[in-house]
Design an enzyme around this catalytic site. Structure first.
Site, PDB file in Angstrom:
ATOM      1  N   ARG A  49      -1.533 -14.721   4.799  1.00  0.00           N
ATOM      2  CA  ARG A  49      -2.530 -13.612   5.571  1.00  0.00           C
ATOM      3  C   ARG A  49      -1.884 -13.955   7.674  1.00  0.00           C
ATOM      4  NH1 ARG A  49      -7.303 -11.424   4.541  1.00  0.00           N
ATOM      5  NH2 ARG A  49      -8.259 -11.283   6.304  1.00  0.00           N
TER       6      ARG A  49
ATOM      7  N   TYR B  45     -12.666  -1.853  -3.356  1.00  0.00           N
ATOM      8  CA  TYR B  45     -13.061  -2.407  -2.015  1.00  0.00           C
ATOM      9  C   TYR B  45     -13.910  -2.128  -1.773  1.00  0.00           C
ATOM     10  CZ  TYR B  45      -8.400  -1.973  -0.039  1.00  0.00           C
ATOM     11  OH  TYR B  45      -6.923  -2.299   0.362  1.00  0.00           O
TER      12      TYR B  45
ATOM     13  N   HIS C 132      -2.491  -5.448   2.086  1.00  0.00           N
ATOM     14  CA  HIS C 132      -3.786  -6.138   1.626  1.00  0.00           C
ATOM     15  C   HIS C 132      -2.939  -7.791   1.240  1.00  0.00           C
ATOM     16  CE1 HIS C 132      -8.205  -7.413   0.298  1.00  0.00           C
ATOM     17  NE2 HIS C 132      -6.858  -7.267  -1.313  1.00  0.00           N
TER      18      HIS C 132
ATOM     19  N   ASN D 204      -1.913   0.160   6.756  1.00  0.00           N
ATOM     20  CA  ASN D 204      -2.066  -1.059   7.289  1.00  0.00           C
ATOM     21  C   ASN D 204      -0.341  -1.938   6.270  1.00  0.00           C
ATOM     22  OD1 ASN D 204      -3.593  -2.166   5.247  1.00  0.00           O
ATOM     23  ND2 ASN D 204      -4.890  -2.784   7.079  1.00  0.00           N
TER      24      ASN D 204
ATOM     25  N   LYS E  39       0.850  -1.067  -0.194  1.00  0.00           N
ATOM     26  CA  LYS E  39      -0.025  -0.160  -0.093  1.00  0.00           C
ATOM     27  C   LYS E  39       0.622   1.326   0.019  1.00  0.00           C
ATOM     28  CE  LYS E  39      -3.970  -2.097   2.535  1.00  0.00           C
ATOM     29  NZ  LYS E  39      -4.987  -1.577   3.352  1.00  0.00           N
TER      30      LYS E  39
ATOM     31  N   PHE F 132     -15.864   3.907   7.073  1.00  0.00           N
ATOM     32  CA  PHE F 132     -13.615   4.522   6.772  1.00  0.00           C
ATOM     33  C   PHE F 132     -13.716   4.128   4.946  1.00  0.00           C
ATOM     34  CE2 PHE F 132     -14.111  -0.550   7.785  1.00  0.00           C
ATOM     35  CZ  PHE F 132     -13.858  -0.504   6.952  1.00  0.00           C
TER      36      PHE F 132
ATOM     37  N   GLU G  21     -10.116 -10.790  -7.399  1.00  0.00           N
ATOM     38  CA  GLU G  21      -8.532  -9.594  -7.660  1.00  0.00           C
ATOM     39  C   GLU G  21      -8.074 -10.164  -8.464  1.00  0.00           C
ATOM     40  OE1 GLU G  21      -9.904  -8.688  -2.527  1.00  0.00           O
ATOM     41  OE2 GLU G  21      -7.270  -9.547  -3.141  1.00  0.00           O
TER      42      GLU G  21
ATOM     43  N   THR H  40      -5.329  -7.388  10.575  1.00  0.00           N
ATOM     44  CA  THR H  40      -5.620  -6.261   9.821  1.00  0.00           C
ATOM     45  C   THR H  40      -5.147  -4.386  11.106  1.00  0.00           C
ATOM     46  OG1 THR H  40      -7.279  -6.531   8.793  1.00  0.00           O
ATOM     47  CG2 THR H  40      -7.355  -4.625   9.204  1.00  0.00           C
TER      48      THR H  40
HETATM   49  P1  CMP Z   1      -7.032  -4.024   4.118  1.00  0.00           P
HETATM   50  O1  CMP Z   1      -6.463  -5.705   4.093  1.00  0.00           O
HETATM   51  O2  CMP Z   1      -6.781  -3.624   2.549  1.00  0.00           O
HETATM   52  O3  CMP Z   1      -9.030  -3.912   3.815  1.00  0.00           O
HETATM   53  C1  CMP Z   1      -9.357  -3.123   3.609  1.00  0.00           C
HETATM   54  C2  CMP Z   1      -9.207  -2.424   4.805  1.00  0.00           C
HETATM   55  O4  CMP Z   1      -9.678  -1.033   5.126  1.00  0.00           O
HETATM   56  C3  CMP Z   1      -7.886  -2.526   5.831  1.00  0.00           C
HETATM   57  O5  CMP Z   1      -7.255  -3.747   5.665  1.00  0.00           O
HETATM   58  C4  CMP Z   1      -7.925  -1.549   6.271  1.00  0.00           C
HETATM   59  O6  CMP Z   1      -6.576  -1.219   5.830  1.00  0.00           O
HETATM   60  C5  CMP Z   1      -8.781  -0.570   5.752  1.00  0.00           C
HETATM   61  N1  CMP Z   1      -9.507   0.123   7.293  1.00  0.00           N
HETATM   62  C6  CMP Z   1      -9.668   0.808   7.907  1.00  0.00           C
HETATM   63  N2  CMP Z   1     -10.212   1.605   9.037  1.00  0.00           N
HETATM   64  C7  CMP Z   1     -10.898  -0.018   8.958  1.00  0.00           C
HETATM   65  C8  CMP Z   1     -11.446  -0.559  10.240  1.00  0.00           C
HETATM   66  N3  CMP Z   1     -12.163   0.119  11.049  1.00  0.00           N
HETATM   67  N4  CMP Z   1     -11.805  -2.218  10.522  1.00  0.00           N
HETATM   68  C9  CMP Z   1     -11.297  -3.083   9.199  1.00  0.00           C
HETATM   69  N5  CMP Z   1     -10.577  -2.333   8.190  1.00  0.00           N
HETATM   70  C10 CMP Z   1     -10.353  -0.724   7.879  1.00  0.00           C
END
Ligand code: CMP
Length: 139
Positions: free
Chosen positions: A86, A50, A116, A113, A10, A58, A127, A92
């Site tokens: 994972r 997404y 993904h 984070n 990311k 969010f 994907e 996450t």
């Molecule tokens: P990702 O695995 O890319 O999938 C969805 C993304 O939403 C997740 O990682 C996070 O980076 C982002 N995100 C931001 N806020 C939240 C939240 N409160 N709960 C879950 N995902 C979140």
């Protein structure tokens, strides 16, 4: 069983020059990077990717963050690649991530984070197809 998963390094990570460090963790875990490309996502691409989160509070910030800087999209191959990646990514929220995971080592926050990874084989296929054609994946 050998399978494939989809990964994104990311913007928070590409911005901090962490692509190589993250790839080292991926390869160290026995996953092979069988396709990889650096790309700046358009708003439309990020929204579509997404779309399952479209109703979440969010979502807007997520799309903004994912389009702010380039990302690296990847296909990873290995034994149980979806679950294996994972585990390597960690939870996450980096606060909950185990030691040695990518998110524990590099992530800034739940939104920023660093990586993904697909959450199922079905989603991995969907994907991967959004970013790579079969001939671009060299196993
Ligand atoms: P990702 O695995 O890319 O999938 C969805 C993304 O939403 C997740 O990682 C996070 O980076 C982002 N995100 C931001 N806020 C939240 C939240 N409160 N709960 C879950 N995902 C979140």
């Amino acid at each position: 069983m050998t399978e494939r998963t989809f990964s994104i390094i990311k913007p928070d990570a590409t911005r901090r020059n962490l692509t190589g460090a993250i790839n080292a963790v991926i390869e160290g875990a026995g996953l092979r990077i069988v396709a990889q490309r650096r790309v700046k996502l358009t708003t439309e691409q990020a929204q579509k990717f997404y779309e399952v989160h479209a109703e979440r509070p969010f979502y807007g910030e997520l799309v903004e963050q994912m389009t702010a800087e380039p990302v690296v999209v990847q296909v990873l191959e290995g034994d149980n690649a979806v679950a294996a990646y994972r585990e390597v990514m960690g939870a996450t929220n980096p606060k909950d991530a185990a030691d040695g995971t990518i998110r524990k080592s590099f992530a800034l926050s739940i939104g920023e984070n660093s990586v993904h990874g697909s959450d199922s084989q079905d989603n991995a296929k969907i994907e991967i197809a959004q970013f790579f054609t079969d001939d671009q994946i060299v196993g």
